[in-house]
Scaffold this active site. Structure first.
Site, short mmCIF file in Angstrom:
data_model
loop_
_atom_site.label_atom_id
_atom_site.label_comp_id
_atom_site.label_asym_id
_atom_site.label_seq_id
_atom_site.Cartn_x
_atom_site.Cartn_y
_atom_site.Cartn_z
N LYS A 184 0.83 -1.20 0.00
CA LYS A 184 0.00 0.00 0.00
C LYS A 184 0.86 1.25 0.00
O LYS A 184 0.55 2.24 -0.68
CB LYS A 184 -0.94 -0.02 1.21
CG LYS A 184 -2.05 -1.06 1.08
CD LYS A 184 -2.75 -1.36 2.39
CE LYS A 184 -3.76 -2.49 2.22
NZ LYS A 184 -4.35 -2.95 3.49
N GLN A 205 -4.96 -1.57 9.63
CA GLN A 205 -4.74 -2.90 9.09
C GLN A 205 -5.28 -3.97 10.05
O GLN A 205 -4.95 -3.98 11.23
CB GLN A 205 -3.24 -3.13 8.85
CG GLN A 205 -2.91 -4.47 8.21
CD GLN A 205 -3.47 -4.61 6.81
OE1 GLN A 205 -3.36 -3.69 5.99
NE2 GLN A 205 -4.07 -5.75 6.53
N ASP A 253 -11.22 2.58 3.76
CA ASP A 253 -11.57 1.17 3.58
C ASP A 253 -13.06 0.96 3.35
O ASP A 253 -13.47 -0.12 2.94
CB ASP A 253 -11.14 0.37 4.83
CG ASP A 253 -9.92 -0.50 4.56
OD1 ASP A 253 -9.65 -0.79 3.39
OD2 ASP A 253 -9.25 -0.88 5.53
#
Length: 291
Positions: free
Chosen positions: A54, A98, A121
């Site tokens: 990422k 995460q 997200d």
């Protein structure tokens, strides 16, 4: 018939270039550089790889990266405090925590504290609700990337039958909503679906997101169908070495399907590209503009 292989890596790279151009335009017009903050708690090897990928993508897309690597023993209060700090930081437009988090931290509490306007997200309940009623919000990255790949093959889904195998909040449920928005007739299938192979055979578009290595066989697939394989599973080869496979038995399926995503190189790169796209979208919204 051998299926067309849907090259997710190429589509993602093209999307990176588009994002970079639009990020540069935003900076030139408003002095704003899109920023993505990533929080990693602990040293889970898979999570570390995802975070590294990422961060590499942010560089490719002209997005500023803020990394926070915290020890596994970090308290829930510390993580919540960091999220609140990032919510208030005008240079941060997207926040990603995460998963999985260590057991002492309530993931739902952490994700729920993220400002929905910075929810890169797309997991916050506010964005889930917006998606369900068809209003603008942030869509989870894997379903959004999958939808882009489907559109590359078949732009108009009106009247088509879609089957999503899997009902997770991260992939299955939002994928269903996106397909409904495209006027497909959608079936949600899962591990308890009666005669799952027969249900899969009805699909013009089949999305596999169940997390079981090569569960969906070639004879489960309607000839000519579009197959989107979301699964990423590590299995051992006969020589004892590991390899990545999807939820679909690829070698069988490609002889039946019209188009199919490989694993790796299909949905995976699109997930990261759509994280960048959500961050860019947030940055544009922060100045009252649209991409």
């Amino acid at each position: 018939m051998t299926a067309t292989i849907i090259d997710g890596k190429k589509v993602a790279n093209d999307l990176h270039e588009e994002i970079r151009a639009k990020a540069e335009k935003l900076t030139a017009s408003h002095g704003v550089v899109p920023g993505l903050a990533v929080i990693l708690v602990g040293e889970d090897p898979a999570s570390a790889v995802y975070v590294r990928n990422k961060v590499l993508a942010t560089a490719a897309c002209g997005i500023k990266s803020f990394e926070f690597k915290l020890p596994a023993e970090t308290s829930e209060a510390e993580v919540l405090g960091l999220v609140e700090k990032l919510n208030a930081d005008p240079e941060v437009h997207g926040i990603l925590v995460q998963l999985p988090l260590p057991k002492q931290i309530d993931s739902d509490k952490v994700l729920g504290l993220i400002d929905p306007k910075k929810d890169a997200d797309g997991f916050h309940p506010v964005n889930v609700g917006l998606l369900s009623v068809g209003l603008p919000g942030f869509v989870p990255c894997t379903p959004r990337g999958s939808a882009i790949l489907i559109e590359k093959v078949l732009p108009d889904l009106s009247g088509k039958t879609a089957v999503v195998v899997g009902r997770s909040n991260i992939v299955g449920k939002p994928m269903i909503q996106l397909l409904l928005q495209k006027n497909a007739t959608v079936t949600c299938a899962h591990s308890r679906t009666a005669d799952l192979p027969a249900v899969c055979r009805t699909a013009d578009v089949l999305v596999a997101a169940v997390g079981r290595p090569e569960m969906i066989k070639g004879d489960w697939i309607k000839p000519g169908a579009i197959v989107i394989d979301v699964g990423i599973n590590r299995v051992l080869k006969p020589d004892g070495k590991g390899k990545l496979v999807g939820d679909v038995a690829f070698d069988e399926a490609k002889e039946v399907a019209g188009a199919i995503t490989p694993v790796p190189g299909g949905v995976g790169p699109m997930t990261i590209a759509c994280l960048m796209l959500n961050t860019l979208d947030s940055a544009y919204r922060s100045v009252g503009a649209e991409i």
